[in-house]
Design a protein around this motif. Structure first.
Motif, PDB file in Angstrom:
ATOM      1  N   ILE A 436       0.837  -1.208   0.000  1.00  0.00           N
ATOM      2  CA  ILE A 436       0.000   0.000   0.000  1.00  0.00           C
ATOM      3  C   ILE A 436       0.867   1.253   0.000  1.00  0.00           C
ATOM      4  O   ILE A 436       0.590   2.225  -0.719  1.00  0.00           O
ATOM      5  CB  ILE A 436      -0.955  -0.005   1.210  1.00  0.00           C
ATOM      6  CG1 ILE A 436      -1.979  -1.132   1.053  1.00  0.00           C
ATOM      7  CG2 ILE A 436      -1.659   1.344   1.352  1.00  0.00           C
ATOM      8  CD1 ILE A 436      -2.828  -1.369   2.276  1.00  0.00           C
ATOM      9  N   ASN A 437       1.945   1.258   0.789  1.00  0.00           N
ATOM     10  CA  ASN A 437       2.837   2.418   0.821  1.00  0.00           C
ATOM     11  C   ASN A 437       3.496   2.665  -0.527  1.00  0.00           C
ATOM     12  O   ASN A 437       3.619   3.817  -0.962  1.00  0.00           O
ATOM     13  CB  ASN A 437       3.904   2.222   1.900  1.00  0.00           C
ATOM     14  CG  ASN A 437       3.406   2.544   3.293  1.00  0.00           C
ATOM     15  OD1 ASN A 437       2.947   3.644   3.560  1.00  0.00           O
ATOM     16  ND2 ASN A 437       3.473   1.587   4.199  1.00  0.00           N
ATOM     17  N   PHE A 438       3.903   1.605  -1.218  1.00  0.00           N
ATOM     18  CA  PHE A 438       4.530   1.782  -2.528  1.00  0.00           C
ATOM     19  C   PHE A 438       3.525   2.282  -3.571  1.00  0.00           C
ATOM     20  O   PHE A 438       3.862   3.098  -4.439  1.00  0.00           O
ATOM     21  CB  PHE A 438       5.159   0.464  -2.990  1.00  0.00           C
ATOM     22  CG  PHE A 438       6.385   0.074  -2.197  1.00  0.00           C
ATOM     23  CD1 PHE A 438       7.349   1.011  -1.859  1.00  0.00           C
ATOM     24  CD2 PHE A 438       6.556  -1.241  -1.782  1.00  0.00           C
ATOM     25  CE1 PHE A 438       8.481   0.654  -1.129  1.00  0.00           C
ATOM     26  CE2 PHE A 438       7.685  -1.610  -1.055  1.00  0.00           C
ATOM     27  CZ  PHE A 438       8.644  -0.664  -0.714  1.00  0.00           C
ATOM     28  N   VAL A 439       2.284   1.815  -3.500  1.00  0.00           N
ATOM     29  CA  VAL A 439       1.244   2.253  -4.442  1.00  0.00           C
ATOM     30  C   VAL A 439       0.903   3.727  -4.238  1.00  0.00           C
ATOM     31  O   VAL A 439       0.528   4.445  -5.184  1.00  0.00           O
ATOM     32  CB  VAL A 439      -0.019   1.380  -4.277  1.00  0.00           C
ATOM     33  CG1 VAL A 439      -1.207   1.972  -5.025  1.00  0.00           C
ATOM     34  CG2 VAL A 439       0.252  -0.041  -4.757  1.00  0.00           C
ATOM     35  N   THR A 440       1.060   4.201  -2.997  1.00  0.00           N
ATOM     36  CA  THR A 440       0.737   5.600  -2.683  1.00  0.00           C
ATOM     37  C   THR A 440       1.580   6.582  -3.482  1.00  0.00           C
ATOM     38  O   THR A 440       1.102   7.659  -3.871  1.00  0.00           O
ATOM     39  CB  THR A 440       0.944   5.852  -1.171  1.00  0.00           C
ATOM     40  OG1 THR A 440       0.083   4.984  -0.434  1.00  0.00           O
ATOM     41  CG2 THR A 440       0.651   7.298  -0.802  1.00  0.00           C
ATOM     42  N   ILE A 441       2.821   6.227  -3.755  1.00  0.00           N
ATOM     43  CA  ILE A 441       3.772   7.177  -4.362  1.00  0.00           C
ATOM     44  C   ILE A 441       3.293   7.699  -5.717  1.00  0.00           C
ATOM     45  O   ILE A 441       3.216   8.925  -5.924  1.00  0.00           O
ATOM     46  CB  ILE A 441       5.175   6.536  -4.467  1.00  0.00           C
ATOM     47  CG1 ILE A 441       5.700   6.225  -3.063  1.00  0.00           C
ATOM     48  CG2 ILE A 441       6.137   7.471  -5.200  1.00  0.00           C
ATOM     49  CD1 ILE A 441       6.974   5.395  -3.053  1.00  0.00           C
ATOM     50  N   PRO A 442       2.947   6.834  -6.691  1.00  0.00           N
ATOM     51  CA  PRO A 442       2.463   7.385  -7.975  1.00  0.00           C
ATOM     52  C   PRO A 442       1.139   8.130  -7.849  1.00  0.00           C
ATOM     53  O   PRO A 442       0.888   9.077  -8.609  1.00  0.00           O
ATOM     54  CB  PRO A 442       2.321   6.144  -8.866  1.00  0.00           C
ATOM     55  CG  PRO A 442       2.237   4.986  -7.934  1.00  0.00           C
ATOM     56  CD  PRO A 442       3.064   5.370  -6.749  1.00  0.00           C
ATOM     57  N   CYS A 443       0.301   7.726  -6.896  1.00  0.00           N
ATOM     58  CA  CYS A 443      -0.971   8.449  -6.699  1.00  0.00           C
ATOM     59  C   CYS A 443      -0.710   9.892  -6.288  1.00  0.00           C
ATOM     60  O   CYS A 443      -1.363  10.823  -6.787  1.00  0.00           O
ATOM     61  CB  CYS A 443      -1.817   7.732  -5.641  1.00  0.00           C
ATOM     62  SG  CYS A 443      -2.417   6.103  -6.144  1.00  0.00           S
ATOM     63  N   VAL A 444       0.238  10.087  -5.385  1.00  0.00           N
ATOM     64  CA  VAL A 444       0.589  11.444  -4.958  1.00  0.00           C
ATOM     65  C   VAL A 444       1.212  12.223  -6.108  1.00  0.00           C
ATOM     66  O   VAL A 444       0.881  13.389  -6.344  1.00  0.00           O
ATOM     67  CB  VAL A 444       1.549  11.395  -3.746  1.00  0.00           C
ATOM     68  CG1 VAL A 444       2.099  12.788  -3.441  1.00  0.00           C
ATOM     69  CG2 VAL A 444       0.843  10.832  -2.527  1.00  0.00           C
ATOM     70  N   TYR A 445       2.105  11.584  -6.835  1.00  0.00           N
ATOM     71  CA  TYR A 445       2.836  12.269  -7.909  1.00  0.00           C
ATOM     72  C   TYR A 445       1.891  12.835  -8.961  1.00  0.00           C
ATOM     73  O   TYR A 445       2.074  13.962  -9.437  1.00  0.00           O
ATOM     74  CB  TYR A 445       3.844  11.314  -8.546  1.00  0.00           C
ATOM     75  CG  TYR A 445       4.683  11.965  -9.613  1.00  0.00           C
ATOM     76  CD1 TYR A 445       5.811  12.718  -9.281  1.00  0.00           C
ATOM     77  CD2 TYR A 445       4.344  11.856 -10.961  1.00  0.00           C
ATOM     78  CE1 TYR A 445       6.578  13.339 -10.264  1.00  0.00           C
ATOM     79  CE2 TYR A 445       5.108  12.463 -11.949  1.00  0.00           C
ATOM     80  CZ  TYR A 445       6.218  13.207 -11.591  1.00  0.00           C
ATOM     81  OH  TYR A 445       6.966  13.828 -12.561  1.00  0.00           O
ATOM     82  N   PHE A 446       0.873  12.066  -9.322  1.00  0.00           N
ATOM     83  CA  PHE A 446       0.000  12.476 -10.422  1.00  0.00           C
ATOM     84  C   PHE A 446      -1.239  13.244  -9.980  1.00  0.00           C
ATOM     85  O   PHE A 446      -1.835  13.956 -10.800  1.00  0.00           O
ATOM     86  CB  PHE A 446      -0.438  11.250 -11.225  1.00  0.00           C
ATOM     87  CG  PHE A 446       0.662  10.622 -12.031  1.00  0.00           C
ATOM     88  CD1 PHE A 446       1.190  11.272 -13.136  1.00  0.00           C
ATOM     89  CD2 PHE A 446       1.189   9.397 -11.669  1.00  0.00           C
ATOM     90  CE1 PHE A 446       2.213  10.697 -13.880  1.00  0.00           C
ATOM     91  CE2 PHE A 446       2.214   8.811 -12.406  1.00  0.00           C
ATOM     92  CZ  PHE A 446       2.726   9.469 -13.511  1.00  0.00           C
ATOM     93  N   CYS A 447      -1.646  13.119  -8.714  1.00  0.00           N
ATOM     94  CA  CYS A 447      -2.961  13.649  -8.321  1.00  0.00           C
ATOM     95  C   CYS A 447      -2.950  14.679  -7.198  1.00  0.00           C
ATOM     96  O   CYS A 447      -3.993  15.272  -6.924  1.00  0.00           O
ATOM     97  CB  CYS A 447      -3.884  12.502  -7.902  1.00  0.00           C
ATOM     98  SG  CYS A 447      -4.173  11.288  -9.194  1.00  0.00           S
TER      99      CYS A 447
END
Length: 536
Positions: A436-447
């Motif tokens: 879950i922590n690793f998936v969070t990174i691209p979500c923050v970057y793009f959104c």
């Protein structure tokens, strides 16, 4: 000119610090309430009252507080801005006190659960309103630091809870757990004693039409006089933002609408920030630290309490770092850095616990300590200030309430399932949180747009319609109409451009000044009309 207005004989940054301190006590209560049940989950005296519950029921005893807090946030969402920031905080503190009395006087499961639900309901109200109150009182340059200071006190609450649990474990009888339950009231008394003497949010006062009070509160918080140009300009910016938002009719359903200001998108981002924070795994250690150290790593009850107490001290020291970096590095970078570090720590914990030797068990405990450094740096302070910065004033309380619903919903989920996960899948529990922590990174970057150091009213202009091609004309578009709505990707990109952000701030100042001049012309026109009528 009359002297500058004061509250508690304080003004300017000193008064902002006083608001921060009061908010911090409320969050200290939050931390204490999260932490004190962790020690009770390993207390034979406490467990005997409930006939030594299994892992599932024990998880629900702890997590029922989060259920109450979720309903408290929902209540705040439904009621909206009717009562103001201060009255809501006062009501929340009183309700928490009632819940604490019910818990401390418990002789059965039903009463304890009711007490947990009631106290959680009160805290749900407080945790919704406190970040908004502080964010609306602080200056743009110090918002992050003030929130970081507040969140350090949340950890101080965890420290007090863990060491009080440890100290009381040496006392036989029900006082071992009744005193920690009753101790919540101390923090409520402090909040109730301070709030009446501090200023209401100037932005809330403007929103309800109390402009004179708003001017006085803002002048006191900025250390100036209501008539000084800087105070008048900031007040005009607030009024301009309210006017733009007011073009749409206001209701609770606005959180699900675009409303000319990308309202639904901003609420969704605020909601997701709470989701990602809770699913990082931090509340596994905050609410169930002794249980994890005892049942996952293999420590004795006293060792687990001692190591958990030490973790909270380390957690507090780590929380001092954001005081100095949160307003310099930016929200987005810290979110991503924190998630990367937490993901690596959870993966290492899975490996160490999975191998299962005692030395590697202690290594897992060390990694969980380091986990908290990345959490405080990346998510703790950032997450609580970010929704209040991102949301428009019209949706700030209701959107913030939905974000807090997310906070408590997923806190409940994590606290409820953790004992069961540790019992059934062991080290794989840590892999779930790592992913879950690793998936969070691209979500923050793009959104996730950047909001650091931006005036709250300027954030609206990042999302406003733009003339011509989508965002191609920079900041020349405006709120309200005629232009093209920028995509969230474009808003994120523009928010990280210093040139674009500077143009947005300049545009806000220009529009606020133009609006003030137009209002002045209209007022003079009305006065002239009255004079002509008198002559006639």
């Amino acid at each position: 000119m009359a002297p500058s207005p004061t509250f508690l004989r304080l003004k300017g940054q000193a008064l902002v610090y006083a608001v921060t301190f009061c908010s911090s006590v409320g969050f200290l209560l939050f931390g204490y309430d999260l932490g004190f049940m962790g020690g009770l989950t390993t207390s034979p005296e406490f467990l005997a009252v409930f006939n030594n519950p299994n892992a599932s029921l024990l998880g629900f005893l702890v997590a029922s507080y989060e259920v109450g807090a979720m309903f408290g946030a929902i209540f705040t969402f439904i009621m909206g801005d009717r009562f103001g920031r201060k009255p809501s905080n006062i009501a929340g503190a009183i309700i928490v006190s009632i819940g604490a009395v019910l818990q401390a006087a418990t002789y059965g499961l039903a009463q304890f659960l009711v007490g947990r639900l009631v106290a959680g309901f009160g805290l749900g109200i407080m945790t919704t309103v406190i970040p908004i109150w502080l964010t609306e009182c602080a200056t743009p340059k110090s918002r992050g630091r003030m929130m970081a200071m507040q969140l350090s006190n949340l950890i101080m609450g965890l420290i007090i809870a863990n060491w009080l649990d440890y100290g009381m474990s040496f006392y036989p009888g029900s006082v071992q757990w009744r005193l920690p339950c009753a101790f919540q009231i101390v923090f409520c008394i402090i909040v109730l004693g301070l709030i009446p003497f501090l200023p209401e949010s100037p932005r809330y006062l403007c929103a309800v039409g109390q402009l004179d009070k708003a001017s006085i509160a803002l002048a006191a918080l900025r250390g100036g006089h209501p008539d000084t140009p800087e105070i008048a300009a900031e007040l005009q910016e607030i009024k301009y933002a309210l006017a733009v938002e007011g073009e749409e009719t206001g209701s609770w359903t606005d959180v699900f609408k675009d409303g000319g200001i990308s309202g639904s998108s901003r609420v969704a981002i605020a909601f997701s920030a709470n989701f990602f924070q809770q699913l990082s795994g931090v509340n596994v250690m905050s609410s169930l630290g002794p249980y994890v150290f005892q049942h996952s790593i293999g420590m004795s009850q006293r060792e687990a309490l001692l190591v958990s107490g030490g973790l909270q001290v380390y957690y507090f020291l780590s929380s001092l770092i954001p005081w100095y970096v949160v307003d310099r590095v930016g929200r987005r970078r810290l979110f991503m850095l924190g998630s990367l570090g937490m993901g690596i720590c959870m993966m290492l914990s899975a490996i160490f616990v999975g191998i299962g030797t005692r030395p590697l068990g202690y290594a897992a405990a060390v990694v969980l300590y380091i986990f908290h450094t990345f959490f405080t740096l990346g998510w703790q302070s950032n997450m609580w200030v970010y929704p209040s910065e991102l949301l428009p004033l019209k949706l700030r309380l209701r959107g913030g309430a939905l974000a807090v619903v997310s906070q408590w919903l997923f806190t409940f989920l994590v606290v409820e399932i953790t004992p069961v996960m540790i019992t059934n899948i062991g080290y794989k529990s840590y892999i779930v949180f790592a992913v879950i922590n690793f998936v969070t990174i691209p979500c923050v970057y793009f959104c996730y747009p950047e909001t650091t150091r931006l005036p709250l009213e300027a954030v609206d202009l990042l999302f406003a319609d733009r003339e011509g091609e989508e965002g191609e004309d920079g900041a020349s578009g405006g709120g309200g109409g005629g232009g093209v709505r920028p995509s969230i990707w474009r808003v994120v990109k523009d928010s990280t451009s210093k040139e674009y952000v500077a143009e947005v701030q300049r545009l806000l100042e220009v529009r606020a000044r133009e609006r003030a001049e137009n209002e002045e012309i209209l007022d003079r026109g009305k006065m002239s009309g009255v004079e002509i009528e008198k002559v006639a």
